[in-house]
Every structure is written in C-alpha cells, then in structure tokens.
Write a protein that holds these residues in place. Sequence first.
Motif, mmCIF file in Angstrom:
data_model
loop_
_atom_site.group_PDB
_atom_site.id
_atom_site.type_symbol
_atom_site.label_atom_id
_atom_site.label_comp_id
_atom_site.label_asym_id
_atom_site.label_seq_id
_atom_site.Cartn_x
_atom_site.Cartn_y
_atom_site.Cartn_z
ATOM 1 N N ASN A 58 0.801 -1.229 0.000
ATOM 2 C CA ASN A 58 0.000 0.000 0.000
ATOM 3 C C ASN A 58 0.834 1.278 0.000
ATOM 4 N N LEU A 59 1.983 1.285 -0.677
ATOM 5 C CA LEU A 59 2.742 2.529 -0.833
ATOM 6 C C LEU A 59 1.939 3.496 -1.698
ATOM 7 N N GLN A 60 1.908 4.776 -1.314
ATOM 8 C CA GLN A 60 1.073 5.745 -2.001
ATOM 9 C C GLN A 60 1.841 6.904 -2.626
ATOM 10 N N ASP A 61 3.068 7.104 -2.258
ATOM 11 C CA ASP A 61 3.823 8.248 -2.765
ATOM 12 C C ASP A 61 4.579 7.872 -4.041
ATOM 13 N N PRO A 62 4.296 8.537 -5.180
ATOM 14 C CA PRO A 62 4.963 8.186 -6.436
ATOM 15 C C PRO A 62 6.483 8.313 -6.373
ATOM 16 N N GLY A 63 6.963 9.356 -5.682
ATOM 17 C CA GLY A 63 8.407 9.527 -5.565
ATOM 18 C C GLY A 63 9.061 8.395 -4.809
ATOM 19 N N ASN A 64 8.391 7.920 -3.757
ATOM 20 C CA ASN A 64 8.913 6.779 -3.006
ATOM 21 C C ASN A 64 9.023 5.539 -3.879
ATOM 22 N N LEU A 65 7.948 5.240 -4.615
ATOM 23 C CA LEU A 65 7.966 4.038 -5.433
ATOM 24 C C LEU A 65 9.038 4.115 -6.516
ATOM 25 N N GLY A 66 9.128 5.255 -7.180
ATOM 26 C CA GLY A 66 10.151 5.404 -8.217
ATOM 27 C C GLY A 66 11.557 5.291 -7.666
ATOM 28 N N THR A 67 11.788 5.901 -6.506
ATOM 29 C CA THR A 67 13.106 5.831 -5.875
ATOM 30 C C THR A 67 13.438 4.404 -5.461
ATOM 31 N N ILE A 68 12.437 3.669 -4.989
ATOM 32 C CA ILE A 68 12.664 2.274 -4.603
ATOM 33 C C ILE A 68 13.045 1.436 -5.818
ATOM 34 N N PHE A 69 12.418 1.684 -6.955
ATOM 35 C CA PHE A 69 12.808 0.966 -8.174
ATOM 36 C C PHE A 69 14.266 1.263 -8.528
ATOM 37 N N ARG A 70 14.610 2.539 -8.527
ATOM 38 C CA ARG A 70 15.978 2.927 -8.900
ATOM 39 C C ARG A 70 16.998 2.351 -7.926
ATOM 40 N N THR A 71 16.716 2.453 -6.618
ATOM 41 C CA THR A 71 17.626 1.934 -5.604
ATOM 42 C C THR A 71 17.673 0.410 -5.653
ATOM 43 N N GLY A 72 16.518 -0.206 -5.909
ATOM 44 C CA GLY A 72 16.474 -1.661 -6.009
ATOM 45 C C GLY A 72 17.341 -2.187 -7.129
ATOM 46 N N GLU A 73 17.301 -1.524 -8.272
ATOM 47 C CA GLU A 73 18.186 -1.957 -9.367
ATOM 48 C C GLU A 73 19.648 -1.799 -8.969
ATOM 49 N N ALA A 74 19.967 -0.679 -8.335
ATOM 50 C CA ALA A 74 21.347 -0.430 -7.919
ATOM 51 C C ALA A 74 21.833 -1.475 -6.920
ATOM 52 N N ALA A 75 20.914 -1.985 -6.099
ATOM 53 C CA ALA A 75 21.279 -2.966 -5.079
ATOM 54 C C ALA A 75 21.215 -4.406 -5.595
ATOM 55 N N GLY A 76 20.808 -4.577 -6.841
ATOM 56 C CA GLY A 76 20.738 -5.920 -7.399
ATOM 57 C C GLY A 76 19.536 -6.717 -6.961
ATOM 58 N N VAL A 77 18.444 -6.024 -6.619
ATOM 59 C CA VAL A 77 17.217 -6.714 -6.222
ATOM 60 C C VAL A 77 16.696 -7.548 -7.387
ATOM 61 N N THR A 78 16.193 -8.729 -7.081
ATOM 62 C CA THR A 78 15.670 -9.616 -8.115
ATOM 63 C C THR A 78 14.363 -9.102 -8.690
ATOM 64 N N GLY A 79 13.500 -8.564 -7.831
ATOM 65 C CA GLY A 79 12.232 -8.043 -8.298
ATOM 66 C C GLY A 79 11.455 -7.372 -7.179
#
Length: 270
Positions: free
Chosen positions: A128-149
């Motif tokens: 239930n994340l609601q902030d667009p900036g949070n979600l976008g930042t999590i995607f960018r940081t997740g890729e940088a950290a090597g998250v699988t998905g």
Amino acid sequence: MITSTSNAKVKRLVNLRKKRRARDAEGVFLTEGLRMFQEVQESELKELYVTERFYEKEKKLVDEKCRAGRCGIEVFSETVMEYVSDTRHPQGVLCVVRQRNGDGWEGILEGRKSGKAASCPLILLLDNLQDPGNLGTIFRTGEAAGVTGILMSRDCVDVYNPKVIRSTMGSIFRLPFWYAEDLPAAVREMKAQGICTYAARLNGTCVYDEPDYRKPSAFFIGNEGNGLREDIAELADCYLKIPMAGSVESLNAAIAAAVLMFEAVRQRRH
C-alpha cells in the motif's frame, strides 16, 4: 506541426498523463526526456512526440529508434510540449510506451536481466505505498542494489504514474515487478520457495544488520503513514528495526528500503 492545445491528440496525451484509467484502457504510459527516450526499447515505443529543436539536435537517434520500432513522429510546438508535459522544463521529447503487464511470480524470482532463476533472490514487498516519488526511488535503488524483483499489493500507487516513471530513471524498464491480487497468498508462496521474510516495523525486535541475508530474502515495506498491515506483517519470519537517534521515530519508506537492501548487498559481498 501541432500548435494548438485544443488538438485532439494533445487532449488525449494530457488525459493519459493525468488518469490511470485512461493509461490502463490503452495499455500505455508516458515518458519524458532524452534519458528515458534512450532507455525505451524500440519494440515498446508506440508513439513519439518531439519539438523541432529536439529533432534537429537528436535527428539520428530519433530516426533510428522510430525506424526500428516502426513508430511515427509528431512535431509539437514548444508551447504544446509544455502544456502536455508533467515537468516544469520539458526537454522536447515525449514517448507513448506499451505497458508491461507485470512479470509474475516467476519473473520476480528469475530477474529480468539474467533470464534464468537467481541463485539467491532478494525481493522487495511493498504494501500500500502511495507516494509516487517513493515508489520510483525504490525501483531505482532496487536496481542499484541488485534486487531480483519488486512485489506490490494491488492498492499501491500506479507504477506508470508519470512521477513514478521519472523517479525510476529508467529502472522501470529493467527491474521485474508484479502487482499481486492476493498479497498474503503471494507471501505464502514466497515462503514455500524457501525465502526468508523480514518486515520493517517500528516495534521490531531485531536490529536490521543482525540477520544473515546471504540466503534468499525478502524485505516487507509498508505504507508511508500506517506501516505494514497486520495480516502481512504476521506472515514475516522476523520483525526488523532500524535504530534511531534523537527524536526521529521512523524513516521515509524509500530510505528504509535502501538501508535494508544495501545491508544485504554488504553481506553478500563477503
């Protein structure tokens, strides 16, 4: 050249920018700027809108992309581009891109880059994340950290919201994601696959750097104001806390996710 903001194509683009329902109905989303234009795969590029200035500067790139993707080009005046754009200073290029329908559970486990099952999955679950900036930042940081998905509850903010897309800085095209209709069922499947689950909680009993993340792991991140829902939190194997100094009670959701992800990265390097 389209010079009027009352043009039907212009009105449609504004509607796509503002309304999730319109985007979902057409199965598309919008991207803006040179960086995102470069990131879009030709097969996913459906329409392209540019200003004369941008086309003159990037003619070779525009022609190559559109030829490969069999995509037409429309020219907007600077005024029309500003009207359609979601940014204060548009760069003169806007793309209409085909949506991915999500990568499903297998995509989350495999990882988009490798195309084969990851030996040690690292997954983010967002409730239930609601902030667009949070979600976008999590995607960018997740890729940088090597998250699988990234696994999301259906009521999370739309991943194709223009502010989310802009904040991903291109990671939206590379990182697998999936909206789960039944998040508790998805968590149970995750655990059946041998993935250890960790919930970020204010009442966590385990400091975040104590567990061993060198095995398949998933971090649960909850809503910005209310945290994880109880039915999701109760499924976690462990409640994590990030110790705070001063009078701070909690971290921004994207920052908390980054702390956890990069702790896993640190451990997996050794």
